[in-house]
Enzyme design. Sequence first.
Site, PDB file in Angstrom:
ATOM      1  CD  GLN A   1      -2.668  -1.050   2.606  1.00 10.95           C
ATOM      2  OE1 GLN A   1      -3.299  -0.056   2.891  1.00 10.95           O
ATOM      3  NE2 GLN A   1      -2.625  -2.115   3.398  1.00 10.95           N
TER       4      GLN A   1
ATOM      5  NE  ARG B   1       2.134   6.136  -9.618  1.00  5.99           N
ATOM      6  CZ  ARG B   1       0.832   6.070  -9.353  1.00  5.99           C
ATOM      7  NH1 ARG B   1       0.375   5.121  -8.546  1.00  5.99           N
ATOM      8  NH2 ARG B   1      -0.012   6.938  -9.857  1.00  5.99           N
TER       9      ARG B   1
ATOM     10  CD  GLU C   1      11.099  -3.538  -0.803  1.00  5.77           C
ATOM     11  OE1 GLU C   1      10.554  -4.441  -0.132  1.00  5.77           O
ATOM     12  OE2 GLU C   1      10.664  -3.144  -1.904  1.00  5.77           O
TER      13      GLU C   1
ATOM     14  NE  ARG D   1      17.450 -11.060  -8.405  1.00  7.21           N
ATOM     15  CZ  ARG D   1      17.947 -10.707  -9.595  1.00  7.21           C
ATOM     16  NH1 ARG D   1      17.713  -9.495 -10.089  1.00  7.21           N
ATOM     17  NH2 ARG D   1      18.675 -11.552 -10.290  1.00  7.21           N
TER      18      ARG D   1
ATOM     19  NE  ARG E   1      -1.974   4.837   2.081  1.00  9.02           N
ATOM     20  CZ  ARG E   1      -2.615   3.884   1.420  1.00  9.02           C
ATOM     21  NH1 ARG E   1      -3.596   3.232   1.993  1.00  9.02           N
ATOM     22  NH2 ARG E   1      -2.293   3.605   0.167  1.00  9.02           N
TER      23      ARG E   1
END
Length: 306
Positions: free
Chosen positions: A93, A98, A104, A108, A203
Amino acid sequence: MSHPCSDRPAATADTLRWKKIPVLDAGFVCLVDVMGDDGSIVQAARVSYGEGTRRVSDDRTLIRYLMRHRHTTPLEMVELKLLVRVPMDCWRQWIRHRTASVNEYSTRYSIAIDASQATAPDQWRLQAASNRQGSEGRLDEKAGKELTEGEDRLQQLARTTYRRRLELGVAREQARKDLPLSTYTEAYWKIDLHNLLHFLHLRMDEHAQWEIRQYAKAIGEEIVRPLFPIVWEAFLDYQVGATHLTRLDREVIGRLAAAGRLPADEADFLQAQDPEWAALSRCRERDECRDKLVRLRLLRPAPGAR
């Protein structure tokens, strides 16, 4: 050009920087860096006056004018960089906003954070009957205990499976694929103050999901409020605590006033509603208008209404 608000906010920024503010059971938000303060907004706004122009208002009055009339560019001159740890489902959310720069934590390249959001037995929320994306009320605690125990088993199995894949040499980018959305992730999040306030307005609202509300409240009350006290005051007055009236809302109020029906009851409201609403058995805009009039004490709440 100097600005009088600079000393105190700078000290506050030094106090807040890298201070982890707990959110949920294993999450946090913390200030990494900040560029600007209340005085920076005033400085940017007064550029248009030109050098040597007489100051026509004090800093607080000017900031409140900017906020009240939605002159947002001076607020875009201020930026904050945060580090956040947040469950992945909540982050989904969050990342929809944007208007920020994001980097982040990558599973990987790195091992997934060994933490998942847990739900207490009395914290399982029920699906709202009137809102497909919301919740209302809570599940019985006895049933909640069963779900919490199942959640714990599921999260442990997912973590054990993930670790075993890594032990056997499976690539991290594939080993992670069955981790639950309750797994925490971390990200650097840099955003200007105007867009941050927009994020907080949406929010912190009672209709936002509970988990992301906790993050928004922590950022707003523990970081933005002490860094930008004048802006925060205006934000509460003109956005959080404000009621927006549409043209149709104003016309309903006008019809009620003309008929001498203020404060109105439900029958008066339905008689004064917009004709297009009257043709609908269910109308969200009518419901929103009703709620606004109740908050403004122009409409008496229906018996049994919350």
